[in-house]
Every structure is written in structure tokens, then in C-alpha cells.
Design a protein around this motif. Structure first.
Motif, PDB file in Angstrom:
ATOM      1  N   LEU A 122     -24.158-102.830  68.152  1.00 54.00           N
ATOM      2  CA  LEU A 122     -24.449-104.032  67.363  1.00 54.00           C
ATOM      3  C   LEU A 122     -23.177-104.616  66.762  1.00 54.00           C
ATOM      4  CD1 LEU A 122     -27.723-102.930  65.533  1.00 54.00           C
ATOM      5  CD2 LEU A 122     -27.517-104.624  67.367  1.00 54.00           C
ATOM      6  N   ALA A 123     -22.225-103.750  66.353  1.00 56.51           N
ATOM      7  CA  ALA A 123     -20.967-104.233  65.779  1.00 56.51           C
ATOM      8  C   ALA A 123     -20.167-105.026  66.798  1.00 56.51           C
ATOM      9  CB  ALA A 123     -20.144-103.053  65.252  1.00 56.51           C
ATOM     10  N   VAL A 124     -20.051-104.481  68.024  1.00 52.44           N
ATOM     11  CA  VAL A 124     -19.241-105.180  69.025  1.00 52.44           C
ATOM     12  C   VAL A 124     -19.935-106.441  69.534  1.00 52.44           C
ATOM     13  CG1 VAL A 124     -17.953-103.143  69.719  1.00 52.44           C
ATOM     14  CG2 VAL A 124     -20.087-103.647  70.867  1.00 52.44           C
ATOM     15  N   LEU A 125     -21.274-106.403  69.647  1.00 51.58           N
ATOM     16  CA  LEU A 125     -21.998-107.608  70.068  1.00 51.58           C
ATOM     17  C   LEU A 125     -21.933-108.690  68.989  1.00 51.58           C
ATOM     18  CD1 LEU A 125     -25.160-106.097  71.829  1.00 51.58           C
ATOM     19  CD2 LEU A 125     -23.151-107.159  72.894  1.00 51.58           C
ATOM     20  N   SER A 126     -22.055-108.280  67.736  1.00 54.64           N
ATOM     21  CA  SER A 126     -21.923-109.236  66.630  1.00 54.64           C
ATOM     22  C   SER A 126     -20.516-109.819  66.605  1.00 54.64           C
ATOM     23  CB  SER A 126     -22.233-108.559  65.290  1.00 54.64           C
ATOM     24  OG  SER A 126     -23.547-108.063  65.261  1.00 54.64           O
ATOM     25  N   GLY A 127     -19.516-108.954  66.864  1.00 58.03           N
ATOM     26  CA  GLY A 127     -18.136-109.428  66.913  1.00 58.03           C
ATOM     27  C   GLY A 127     -17.930-110.463  67.999  1.00 58.03           C
ATOM     28  N   LYS A 128     -18.531-110.220  69.163  1.00 56.63           N
ATOM     29  CA  LYS A 128     -18.421-111.174  70.271  1.00 56.63           C
ATOM     30  C   LYS A 128     -19.038-112.509  69.898  1.00 56.63           C
ATOM     31  CE  LYS A 128     -17.548-112.084  74.693  1.00 56.63           C
ATOM     32  NZ  LYS A 128     -16.170-112.111  75.221  1.00 56.63           N
ATOM     33  N   LEU A 129     -20.219-112.467  69.296  1.00 53.97           N
ATOM     34  CA  LEU A 129     -20.913-113.700  68.906  1.00 53.97           C
ATOM     35  C   LEU A 129     -20.144-114.449  67.829  1.00 53.97           C
ATOM     36  CD1 LEU A 129     -23.442-115.496  69.111  1.00 53.97           C
ATOM     37  CD2 LEU A 129     -24.516-114.045  67.383  1.00 53.97           C
ATOM     38  N   LEU A 130     -19.677-113.727  66.810  1.00 48.33           N
ATOM     39  CA  LEU A 130     -18.930-114.365  65.729  1.00 48.33           C
ATOM     40  C   LEU A 130     -17.607-114.930  66.235  1.00 48.33           C
ATOM     41  CD1 LEU A 130     -19.568-111.761  62.881  1.00 48.33           C
ATOM     42  CD2 LEU A 130     -20.530-114.063  63.049  1.00 48.33           C
TER      43      LEU A 130
END
Length: 680
Positions: A475-483
Motif C-alpha cells: 500500500l505504501a509503494v502504490l500510494s507513493g506511485k499515485l501521489l
């Protein structure tokens, strides 16, 4: 002076590069006689300890690991301010003997500062294994400072370092150490400025050092120079004129020329004191291990296997010790129930404090074992390899490669992990990492996982907890990608990861690391969790006359207001109250559950609160609850440090809001899909 003969105390600053063995050096000297706090006005950790040798009391301050004395990073500013404060008797410069060229750059700056310095050539055994013989006596002669070979890991040479520190601190007629000599044109300008700027006879800092740092463009040094020079503000213009003249004459930036001169001096010194033996055809142990753990295909599976092994130890060995501790706490609760008359006092002690604080303390063995494993991997040098392995994945997901280091720290506690983002040079990279770090599963959430995994997944508890940690990373890396794609620019600064040689961690160092973490946990249990347990007990008891922990109590009424919100997740009002109080500290989630469920579904022969919780949850709702606990609003301490590090209430509100929404969406998704698959 702290070195007064009557007090026989020396204030010692321990300075060195990261990975030089400085912390091991500090732990060997001070043992458990150390205090951990923060430097005034900032959140950078400050370690100070005491040791006594040769009739002298040493007060040792472990400065942040730095590469130079430039005032760029927070750590460099702290270290330099402490060194020039005027109270330091001796600086012990811990140098990695296997990486002298890089480490000695800081050494040269310390010598320029004019401080009494003792150089500890640490890990001298590893340098010898690599075929590097260092003539430390000749180095001492060439630099005019004591140089002592050490092996901090096993304590070799440490007493000699302290002995030299006593000598150099007592020698008022000691020779000034040999500092770097720069390009003749620069030296000529430095000499001219020393005369032209009219420094007082007893200037608090060496005029030469002030001039060199000012010429390098160091604004803090220039401000000090203008204060201490009789020319005042006119000194600033003289420095600027000299800088422009030198850059025009030399044809490149002056700070680059000065840095090149320092490295040139170091190269010449190493040529004199280092003898390279015939290179061995056999690869070093570090190279052999790296061929395996940094393998393009095997590296990440090995990393995941080590993480899984950590959780197996946490559950297996930790579970045995945890159950033993739980039996003792249960026996104490039974004893108090039998000897105390029924009433508020017994209820407070048994249903409130023992259920709340005791219910969290039983997980202390699990937490200690997990941190022992993490400390071992970190001290051995493997964690740096893990960051190196994840660099490409981090970039692919929109995060900086260096972000993985704070993310690893987040497994311990999100607060220091967020502080560690200062190592990221770009503000955007730093902010983005701060926003996703609360998704990393800190140790405060571990008691929640252990409680539910132990009840509902006893045979696969380690795998269940492992899945939660992986979910947090995902979730951290996917959120980072989106942000990165929506709120930030899509560019990232370069990342170079230092890979220190492998070292066998010492038992003493590992135990000290575990004790530090255990003490934080115990301190929180004795303060925050104790206070919260009393408050939750009161809310579950009031108004007087209602059944404890019932829906008619204040806690029950709060829970009933929240119940419609958590009902789609398969959770009841008690779970909602636990999540609400968990915002103060995640461990309080377990305390709240144990208190509120302690009187529910009580049956003869029930083995404890685990039986009562098993009546209110299913494996599906238990897993949903653990996922929500992983993702939802960070604890108060984390929220506070997010505000401090970002300097913005907007970003603090954003991280609080998006984690809450994400927790609800993911929890709802897991519960809904689970029911459709017939897992409810």
C-alpha cells in the motif's frame, strides 16, 4: 573546565562517519550507563553515556554520524555546534580503517578546527584481511595526533584510546595537529585575511578555520567571523572579494578546489602509511555473501525469507515466553479477585489496570525477539543490502530508493522513521516518504496482530502477520506511485547506497538495542497505556450501577454512535471504541478490547479474554480488524512528528484523512470479498 583535577571528569565527543562502528564503540564504553534523548530544539536523537577508567569519569556524547563539518544537514549542524561550543575536552574520531580515504575527510576538518583529537582506527582487523597494513605510528607522527588501532566489536584498543584522551586533554602545551595545506594561492589569501580581519588574541575559534569555511561559502561560519572580527560587517565583503578573486584565478568554484586539496592531502598521507599486500585471488567473505544476497533473482526471495523467519521466531519462541508471562498475570488477577472485596477498587485493579496494562505487557517477549532479529540484521550489514535490492522497486513505484531505509525503520516506530527522511535531499522526495510511512506496520501494532492471529490462526500466525507487513509495504509503494503522478513532480534525485562489510554483531550490542526498545515499550505501558486503561475502565463503569463494559456505559454509548460506521466491516461497537482509543497509541487497542470484552460471554472454565473475543469475531472479521488497525489514522505521536517535519497542517490533515479513508475502503473490500467467497 570539566577536566579539572578535583572533578576528574572529561567531556568526550564521539565523532565519525555512518557505518564506522561509532555506535558499537559507544556501547562498549558505556554499556547500560547511557541516556537517550533529543538534541535541544530538534528531534535528532542524542546519546550520552558514562564510563570510568584510570580514575577519570568520562562523559561521552555520541554525535550523529556525519561525513563532514559543513552546515548542510541537521546532523552536521548539530555535530559542529556541539564541537565548537567550547565545552568539549577531547574528540574521539572513530575511523573505519577499511575506508580511510572517505573517513579521513571528516578527520581533516576536525584537525582544522583545532580540537584535541584522538583517532581510533576502528575495524583494523577487517582492513588487514583486505590486505591493507596501516602504520598507525607513522600516521600519528605525520598528523601530530594520537592514533590507536581498535576493534570496537570486541573491545580491543578502547582503553588505550581513553588513556590517550586523558594525556592529550591534560597537555596544555600540545602541538597543533597538522592540517591541510591548500593551493599556494589560497594559502596566500588565507594568510592575508588573517592579518586584515583583526581577530582578537583569544578568538573562540581558530581564525584560519573561520576563514576557510567562509571561503567555502559556509554562511554560519561567515556570520561567526563577522562577529569576532574587529572589522565587523566589513569582513563579509573582504571574504566575498577574496572568494571571487580566487575563483577567477583558479578557474573553478573555491569549495571544489578546497575539497580536492583535502583529498589530495589524504591521498599523500595514505601513500605514506598504507601498505597494500599482494591482492588475494580468493574473494572476501563479503563478496561471497553479496553474490548470493544481491543476486538479481535470489536477492528479494532471500530478503522475504529472512523477514518470514523473523516472524516465525517472534511467534514461536516469543509465544512460549508470552504465554508464561500471561499465566503469571492471570494468577495475579485471580489472587486479587479472591482477596479484595467486590467493588470499584477491585474492578479498577483487575478489570482496568491488569486487563489493560497486563494485556499489553504479555507481548513484551514477542517484541523483544523481533527487535533482536532486526538488530542482528542491521548490525551485520544486511539491511543496507535490503535497501540496495529495493532501490529499483522503489523507483518503479514512484518512491526514492533511499526511502526504503526509513520504511525499514518504520517496522520499529513510525516516529523516528519519519525523522530519518531528512537523509533525502529533495523536499518532494522527503514529503512523499513522510506521507506513506504511516502505512508501515510499527511494533505498536504487533500486539494486535499477535492477539488475533493467536486466537483465529494459531497454526499460521507468522504467515498472517507476514501478510500484514507485506500489505503495508504494498500500500505504501502504490500510494507513493499515485501521489507521485498526481501531487508531485515525476523526477527523483539519484541514490547511492553505501554497502558496509559484513560484521558479526556482538551480543552486548544486540542486547542494548533490545533493551532500548523494551524500555520504550515498558515506559509507554507505565504511562500512556496505564492512563488510558484507567480512563477506559471509568468509561466502561460509569454511570455507577450499569454492568461493566455494557452498551449502557459511557463507552457503550460512544460505541453505539460509531457502530453504524463499522457495521459494514463486520465489527461491533467494542471494536469501534478500541480503534478510537488506539489513535492515542496503537497498543491501547489491545487494552481496550481486553477491558471491554472481559465481562462478555464469561462461562465456567473459560480460559480468558481470548475465549470471549472468539465469540465476537470470525477469522474473516478478525483479519479485517487487523487490516484496519494497520492502515487507519496514525497515532498522536506520529501525527505530531508529521506536522513538525512537513511544517504544514495541510499535509498533516491529508495524511490523517487519506489513511482513514484507505483503511475503510480496504477493510470493506476484504470483508465483502471474503463473504462472497463464503469465508464469513
Amino acid at each position: 573546565m570539566s577536566s579539572d583535577e578535583h572533578t576528574r571528569e572529561l567531556l568526550v565527543a564521539l565523532a565519525g562517519n555512518p557505518n564506522s562502528g561509532k555506535t558499537t564503540f559507544f556501547n562498549q564504553l558505556t554499556g547500560a550507563r547511557q541516556h537517550v534523548g533529543n538534541w535541544p530544539g530538534v528531534t535528532v536523537e542524542r546519546k550520552e553515556g558514562i564510563c570510568e577508567r584510570f580514575g577519570v569519569r568520562f562523559r561521552i556524547v555520541d554525535l550523529p554520524g556525519i561525513y563532514s563539518l559543513s552546515a548542510y544537514s541537521q546532523e552536521e549542524i548539530i555535530a559542529r555546534d556541539f564541537l565548537i561550543s567550547g565545552g568539549v575536552d577531547v574528540v574521539i574520531n572513530v575511523v573505519d580503517a577499511g575506508n580511510l580515504e572517505r573517513n579521513l575527510y571528516l578527520t581533516m576538518q576536525l584537525l582544522e578546527l583545532g580540537q584535541p583529537v584522538v583517532i581510533a582506527l576502528n575495524m583494523i582487523d577487517e582492513a588487514e584481511k583486505r590486505g591493507r597494513h596501516i602504520d598507525f605510528q607513522k600516521m600519528s607522527h605525520l598528523l601530530d595526533v594520537p592514533v590507536v588501532p581498535t576493534q570496537a566489536r570486541i573491545g580491543t584498543g578502547l582503553d588505550e584510546v581513553l588513556s590517550k584522551a586523558i594525556e592529550i586533554a591534560a597537555d596544555r602545551n600540545r602541538k597543533q595537529p597538522r592540517a591541510t595545506r591548500y593551493h599556494p594561492t589560497i594559502e596566500s589569501e588565507i594568510n592575508a585575511l588573517e592579518k586584515a580581519l583583526h581577530f582578537p588574541q583569544h578568538c573562540p575559534l581558530p581564525p584560519r578555520w573561520l576563514i576557510v569555511k567562509s571561503l567555502e561559502g559556509d554562511e554560519d561560519a561567515l556570520n561567526r567571523l563577522t562577529i569576532w572580527s574587529a572589522d565587523g560587517q566589513a569582513a563579509r565583503s573582504k571574504i566575498e572579494t577574496a572568494r571571487k578573486h580566487l575563483e577567477a584565478h583558479l578557474g573553478e568554484s573555491l569549495d571544489a578546489v578546497i575539497a580536492h586539496n583535502r583529498y589530495g592531502f589524504i591521498e599523500g598521507l595514505l601513500h605514506e602509511v598504507v601498505t597494500l599486500k599482494a591482492p588475494r585471488e580468493i574473494a572476501t567473505l563479503t563478496e561471497h555473501i553479496d553474490q548470493l544476497v544481491l543476486h538479481p533473482w535470489l536477492g528479494i526471495p532471500i530478503f522475504l525469507a529472512l523477514v518470514l523467519l523473523t516472524f516465525e521466531l517472534t511467534f514461536g519462541v516469543g509465544g512460549i515466553l508470552s504465554h508464561a508471562l500471561e499465566r503469571q498475570i492471570s494468577a495475579l488477577a485471580t489472587y486479587l479477585t479472591n482477596v479484595l472485596p467486590a467493588g470499584p477498587v477491585r474492578s479498577l485493579l483487575v478489570d482496568g489496570i491488569l486487563s489493560g496494562v497486563g494485556g499489553v505487557l504479555v507481548f513484551l517477549p514477542n517484541i523483544c525477539i523481533m527487535f533482536a532479529a532486526i538488530s542482528f540484521l542491521e548490525s551485520s550489514g544486511y539491511m543496507a543490502r535490503a535497501a540496495f535490492l529495493m532501490d529499483r522497486l522503489m523507483h518503479a513505484m514512484g518512491l526514492h530508493g533511499k526511502s526504503f531505509i526509513p520504511m525499514l525503520m518504520g517496522f520499529g516506530c513510525n516516529v523516528p522513521a519519519i525523522m530519518a527522511t531528512r537523509t533525502l535531499e529533495s523536499f518532494q522526495d522527503r514529503l512523499l516518504t513522510v506521507l506513506v510511512l504511516p502505512l508501515m506496520s510499527c511494533s505498536a501494532r504487533l500486539p494486535i496482530y499477535i492477539l488475533f492471529a493467536g486466537i483465529f490462526f494459531p497454526k499460521h500466525g507468522a504467515l498472517v502477520v507476514f501478510s500484514l507487513y507485506l500489505l503495508g509495504i504494498l500500500l505504501a509503494v502504490l500510494s507513493g506511485k499515485l501521489l507521485r503522478k498526481t501531487l508531485f513532480s515525476d523526477t527523483m534525485s539519484a541514490f547511492v547506497m553505501e554497502l558496509p562489510p559484513y560484521r558479526l554483531p556482538t551480543l552486548k550490542g544486540t542486547l542494548l538495542d533490545v533493551w532500548d526498545r523494551a524500555w520504550i515499550f515498558l515506559s509507554k505501558a507505565g504511562t500512556v497505556i496505564l492512563a488510558a486503561s484507567v480512563i477506559i475502565w471509568a468509561l466502561g463503569s460509569l454511570p455507577w450501577g450499569v454492568a461493566f463494559g455494557s452498551e449502557h456505559s459511557i463507552a457503550g454509548k460512544i460505541g453505539k454512535l460509531l457502530a453504524p460506521i463499522v457495521a459494514p466491516l463486520g465489527l461491533d461497537w467494542r471494536a469501534a471504541v478500541a480503534l478510537l482509543f488506539g489513535v492515542a497509541a496503537k497498543e491501547i487497542v489491545v487494552s481496550t478490547l481486553r477491558i471491554l470484552y472481559s465481562t462478555q460471554y464469561a462461562t465456567a472454565g473459560a480460559s480468558g479474554v481470548e475465549d470471549t473475543i472468539s465469540h465476537s469475531f470470525t477469522p474473516l472479521t478478525a483479519y479485517t480488524f487487523m487490516v484496519v488497525s494497520l492502515i487507519y489514522v496514525p497515532c498522536i505521536a506520529t501525527i505530531a512528528v508529521v506536522k513538525r517535519e512537513t511544517g504544514s497542517w495541510k499535509w498533516t490533515a491529508f495524511v490523517t484523512s487519506y489513511t482513514l479513508c484507505l483503511a475503510y475502503v480496504i477493510g470493506l473490500l476484504i470483508y465483502t470479498v471474503g463473504r462472497l467467497l463464503g469465508l464469513g
